[in-house]
Motif scaffolding. Structure first.
Motif, short mmCIF file in Angstrom:
data_model
loop_
_atom_site.label_atom_id
_atom_site.label_comp_id
_atom_site.label_asym_id
_atom_site.label_seq_id
_atom_site.Cartn_x
_atom_site.Cartn_y
_atom_site.Cartn_z
N VAL A 1 0.87 -1.18 0.00
CA VAL A 1 0.00 0.00 0.00
C VAL A 1 0.90 1.23 0.00
CG1 VAL A 1 -1.70 1.35 1.29
CG2 VAL A 1 -1.91 -1.14 1.18
N LYS A 2 0.64 2.15 -0.93
CA LYS A 2 1.43 3.38 -1.01
C LYS A 2 0.50 4.58 -0.83
CE LYS A 2 5.24 1.72 -3.88
NZ LYS A 2 6.13 2.02 -5.01
N GLY A 3 1.06 5.65 -0.26
CA GLY A 3 0.30 6.87 -0.08
C GLY A 3 1.20 7.99 0.40
N THR A 4 0.60 9.05 0.88
CA THR A 4 1.37 10.17 1.44
C THR A 4 0.81 10.55 2.79
OG1 THR A 4 -0.03 11.79 0.29
CG2 THR A 4 2.01 11.09 -0.82
N TYR A 5 1.71 10.98 3.67
CA TYR A 5 1.34 11.47 5.01
C TYR A 5 2.08 12.79 5.23
CZ TYR A 5 0.84 11.64 10.10
OH TYR A 5 0.54 12.02 11.39
N GLN A 6 1.32 13.84 5.44
CA GLN A 6 1.91 15.18 5.57
C GLN A 6 2.85 15.47 4.39
OE1 GLN A 6 3.55 16.00 9.46
NE2 GLN A 6 1.87 15.00 10.53
N ASN A 7 2.39 15.09 3.21
CA ASN A 7 3.11 15.31 1.95
C ASN A 7 4.41 14.51 1.83
OD1 ASN A 7 1.20 17.21 0.93
ND2 ASN A 7 2.13 18.79 2.23
N ARG A 8 4.57 13.50 2.68
CA ARG A 8 5.75 12.64 2.61
C ARG A 8 5.33 11.25 2.14
NH1 ARG A 8 8.93 16.21 1.84
NH2 ARG A 8 10.53 14.56 1.90
N ALA A 9 6.14 10.64 1.28
CA ALA A 9 5.84 9.32 0.71
C ALA A 9 5.86 8.24 1.79
CB ALA A 9 6.84 8.98 -0.38
N VAL A 10 4.82 7.39 1.77
CA VAL A 10 4.69 6.29 2.73
C VAL A 10 4.46 4.99 1.97
CG1 VAL A 10 3.26 5.29 4.56
CG2 VAL A 10 3.79 7.72 4.60
N THR A 11 5.11 3.93 2.42
CA THR A 11 4.92 2.60 1.83
C THR A 11 4.77 1.58 2.95
OG1 THR A 11 6.33 3.19 -0.06
CG2 THR A 11 5.87 0.86 0.28
N LEU A 12 3.78 0.70 2.80
CA LEU A 12 3.62 -0.45 3.69
C LEU A 12 3.60 -1.70 2.82
CD1 LEU A 12 1.11 1.74 4.99
CD2 LEU A 12 1.84 0.29 6.86
N SER A 13 4.49 -2.64 3.11
CA SER A 13 4.59 -3.86 2.29
C SER A 13 4.70 -5.09 3.16
CB SER A 13 5.83 -3.80 1.38
OG SER A 13 5.73 -2.75 0.45
N GLU A 14 4.08 -6.17 2.70
CA GLU A 14 4.28 -7.47 3.34
C GLU A 14 5.57 -8.05 2.78
OE1 GLU A 14 1.01 -10.14 3.04
OE2 GLU A 14 -0.38 -8.80 4.06
N VAL A 15 6.54 -8.24 3.66
CA VAL A 15 7.89 -8.67 3.23
C VAL A 15 8.32 -9.91 4.00
CG1 VAL A 15 10.32 -8.00 3.17
CG2 VAL A 15 8.56 -6.33 2.59
N THR A 16 8.97 -10.82 3.30
CA THR A 16 9.59 -11.99 3.93
C THR A 16 11.05 -12.05 3.50
OG1 THR A 16 7.53 -13.26 3.96
CG2 THR A 16 9.57 -14.50 4.14
N THR A 17 11.94 -12.25 4.45
CA THR A 17 13.36 -12.40 4.13
C THR A 17 13.87 -13.73 4.69
OG1 THR A 17 14.22 -11.36 6.15
CG2 THR A 17 13.69 -9.92 4.30
N ASN A 18 14.77 -14.36 3.96
CA ASN A 18 15.47 -15.55 4.43
C ASN A 18 16.90 -15.18 4.78
OD1 ASN A 18 13.21 -17.09 3.90
ND2 ASN A 18 13.87 -17.67 1.85
N PHE A 19 17.42 -15.79 5.83
CA PHE A 19 18.81 -15.50 6.20
C PHE A 19 19.41 -16.68 6.94
CE2 PHE A 19 16.03 -14.06 9.55
CZ PHE A 19 16.66 -14.40 10.73
N ARG A 20 20.72 -16.75 6.90
CA ARG A 20 21.44 -17.84 7.55
C ARG A 20 21.61 -17.53 9.03
NH1 ARG A 20 21.94 -22.80 6.00
NH2 ARG A 20 22.26 -21.99 3.87
N SER A 21 21.29 -18.51 9.87
CA SER A 21 21.41 -18.33 11.31
C SER A 21 22.09 -19.55 11.92
CB SER A 21 20.03 -18.11 11.94
OG SER A 21 20.15 -17.74 13.29
N VAL A 22 22.35 -19.47 13.20
CA VAL A 22 23.03 -20.56 13.92
C VAL A 22 22.34 -20.77 15.26
CG1 VAL A 22 25.19 -21.33 14.98
CG2 VAL A 22 25.25 -20.05 12.83
N LYS A 23 22.11 -22.02 15.61
CA LYS A 23 21.59 -22.31 16.95
C LYS A 23 22.46 -23.39 17.60
CE LYS A 23 18.09 -25.63 15.31
NZ LYS A 23 16.64 -25.92 15.28
N THR A 24 22.49 -23.36 18.90
CA THR A 24 23.31 -24.31 19.64
C THR A 24 22.47 -25.52 20.04
OG1 THR A 24 24.65 -22.49 20.51
CG2 THR A 24 24.83 -24.61 21.63
N LYS A 25 22.95 -26.70 19.69
CA LYS A 25 22.25 -27.94 20.04
C LYS A 25 22.53 -28.31 21.50
CE LYS A 25 24.03 -30.38 16.65
NZ LYS A 25 24.25 -31.52 15.69
N LYS A 26 21.79 -29.29 22.01
CA LYS A 26 21.97 -29.72 23.40
C LYS A 26 23.39 -30.23 23.65
CE LYS A 26 17.15 -30.94 24.29
NZ LYS A 26 16.19 -32.04 24.65
#
Length: 326
Positions: free
Chosen positions: A115-140
């Protein structure tokens, strides 16, 4: 609104009429089996083919128009010049270049509704975003295990009238693994939001917890042995560059931090914030712009077509207001 509602009602009436005709043909076909098996089967197959090839497509078109209408009309109370883009409303490379969300490559970014629009004459964008990234977890066993993690939610972007002169992030301590934090906030200085005097008292009182990682602290909090429900306990501030002392910086950000804390208290999601130059970004994890389903039989009213699913919008704009006033 009236023009859109009339168009939707016309589609709705047409769909209901076609569905009724198909149901009648199917019933007649079953009765026809008593007279002629082949004619009965042929009538049933023709009616099902008509439903699959015609009615189902028109239903999808109707749902898309309902969604577009709701997402545009519900935000007109907050924004001007509102428009809706169903897919890739923002450039994936822009999401990566923000340096805000954890992502290695633009190909690991997925953008759905925008969804795009303006607020107080400033550009506004709201987007549904998904990102994938590499992570690390410690096992037992104590060994580290690499895995692919992801974040999904609503990304809010507003262009400010002037450069803030700041480059900072606000992240929940449990938003990522420590290894992911070390990688994605590299180059930033971490600043605790807890006042030094209170921090010293807390460290003396909970000296047994001083060696715990953020993940372990939150795990304990889940067992109700430690209460970390205050905003300053749950979030860390990350700053890059700048010459202000901690007290001076936090004082200058007082309004921003309070309004962001209000957002955190309100939303069931997990917000994060980036203020970089003349852009304010807020990501609300696990929240989405549109999650409802409007059946064809639902009576269409202005209330239905202006239903606001993502109610955090007013809180996001309040955060922005603290920077627009400066």
């Amino acid at each position: 609104m009236t023009e859109k509602m009339n168009a939707l009602k016309a589609m709705q009436n047409k769909l209901q009429l076609m569905s009724a005709v198909v149901i009648i043909v199917i019933l007649v076909s079953f009765l026809g089996l008593l007279v002629s098996y082949s004619l009965g089967i042929a009538g049933f197959l023709l009616s099902m083919a008509f439903y699959m090839l015609v009615i189902r497509k028109k239903k999808n078109d109707y749902k898309k128009l309902i969604k577009k209408t709701i997402l545009e009309e519900s935000y007109r109370k907050f924004l001007k010049n509102v428009s809706f883009i169903e897919k890739d409303g923002i450039d994936k490379s822009e999401v990566k270049s923000m340096g805000f969300l954890p992502v290695e490559e633009a190909g690991q970014v997925f953008v759905k509704d925008t969804v795009k629009g303006t607020y107080q004459n400033r550009a506004v964008t709201l987007s549904e975003v998904t990102t994938n990234f590499r992570s690390v977890k410690t096992k037992k066993s104590g060994a580290d295990k690499s895995f692919v993690d992801y974040m999904s939610g609503v990304l809010f972007d507003i262009e400010l009238a002037k450069d803030s002169g700041l480059d900072l992030l606000l992240w929940r301590k449990d938003a990522m693994s420590e290894a992911a934090f070390d990688h994605f906030v590299k180059g930033y200085d971490k600043i605790s939001l807890v006042e030094e005097e209170k921090k010293d008292k807390k460290e003396k009182k909970d000296s047994s917890d001083t060696a715990l990682s953020a993940d372990e602290i939150f795990a304990k909090a889940g067992k109700k042995t430690v209460k970390l429900n205050r905003f300053e306990d749950m979030y860390d501030l990350y700053v890059r560059g700048g010459e202000m002392e901690k007290e001076q910086l936090l004082s200058s950000l007082d309004g921003l931090l309070k309004s962001f804390a209000s957002l955190c208290s309100f939303t069931p999601g997990q917000p994060a914030l980036q203020l970089k130059g003349n852009h304010l970004h807020i990501f609300v994890r696990t929240r989405f712009l549109y999650t409802i389903e409007i059946p064809v039989r639902t009576e269409l009213t202005e209330k239905v077509l202006s239903f606001l699913d993502f109610t955090e919008i007013s809180y996001l704009l309040r955060v922005a207001d603290t920077l627009m006033k400066k």
